[in-house]
Design an enzyme around this catalytic site. Structure first.
Site, mmCIF file in Angstrom:
data_model
loop_
_atom_site.group_PDB
_atom_site.id
_atom_site.type_symbol
_atom_site.label_atom_id
_atom_site.label_comp_id
_atom_site.label_asym_id
_atom_site.label_seq_id
_atom_site.Cartn_x
_atom_site.Cartn_y
_atom_site.Cartn_z
ATOM 1 N N ASP A 116 34.728 33.956 40.157
ATOM 2 C CA ASP A 116 33.606 34.590 40.854
ATOM 3 C C ASP A 116 33.919 34.877 42.315
ATOM 4 O OD1 ASP A 116 31.914 34.532 38.623
ATOM 5 O OD2 ASP A 116 31.344 32.461 39.049
ATOM 6 N N ARG A 117 33.250 35.863 42.855
ATOM 7 C CA ARG A 117 33.434 36.272 44.243
ATOM 8 C C ARG A 117 33.214 35.101 45.198
ATOM 9 N NH1 ARG A 117 29.670 39.549 47.777
ATOM 10 N NH2 ARG A 117 31.022 40.321 49.447
#
Length: 180
Positions: free
Chosen positions: A45-46
């Site tokens: 995930d970012r």
């Protein structure tokens, strides 16, 4: 792995997307990796950091990304509060999330790792202590580790993937990669 397989081990910084393009102009892998023809084997995930494996080998990519292959992944997780043994045991036993019961995880308390500073830093609140746990899972449901720690009452503040299979981020600076 095939003989012409390329493997990139990338220590992904916070707020970098695990893809090479973004219509919204956010930082992506292309801002860091100059190796043609490789693709992320799985996602990070970012708002997570740490090891992302990229390869041009479809079989290897499938093995690392497919939950049925059960490739283990270890995360260093900073949580809000001091995680107690009861919460760790619940994670070891598997917890019921909206998309089903998680497989048993390996979980242990750990000292804060000596890692790069995060930019921006984790929000610090004097009245709420934080702790670190090491969590190893063999599946990869969407945002699984964050949902697991929240489920047992300890929201994740910082998530660093330390290991995928036999590969780790040891010796790879944040924002850097090794290629072989």
């Amino acid at each position: 792995m095939s003989s012409n397989a390329k493997v990139v081990l990338f220590n992904k910084p916070f707020q970098v997307l695990s893809q090479f393009t973004d219509a919204d102009g956010r930082e992506t892998l292309k801002d860091y990796i100059d190796v043609p023809g490789v693709y992320a084997a799985g996602r990070l995930d970012r708002d997570s950091e740490g090891l992302l494996v990229l390869t041009n080998d479809g079989k290897l990519q499938h093995k690392l990304a497919n939950p049925k292959a059960k490739t283990s992944k270890t995360y260093w997780v900073q949580v809000e509060g001091i995680m107690d043994e009861k919460a760790m045991q619940a994670l070891r036993d598997g917890v019921e999330l909206k998309d089903g019961l998680t497989r048993p995880a390996k979980v242990k308390a750990m000292e804060a790792p000596s890692v790069w500073p995060r930019n921006p830093p984790v929000r610090f609140r004097q009245s709420i202590p934080t702790s670190w746990v090491e969590i190893t899972i063999t599946e990869g449901k969407n945002r699984q580790v964050r949902r697991m720690t929240a489920h047992v009452g300890y929201p994740t503040l910082r998530l660093i993937r330390y290991r995928v299979g036999n590969w780790t981020i040891d010796g790879i600076d944040n924002g850097s990669y090794v290629y072989f």
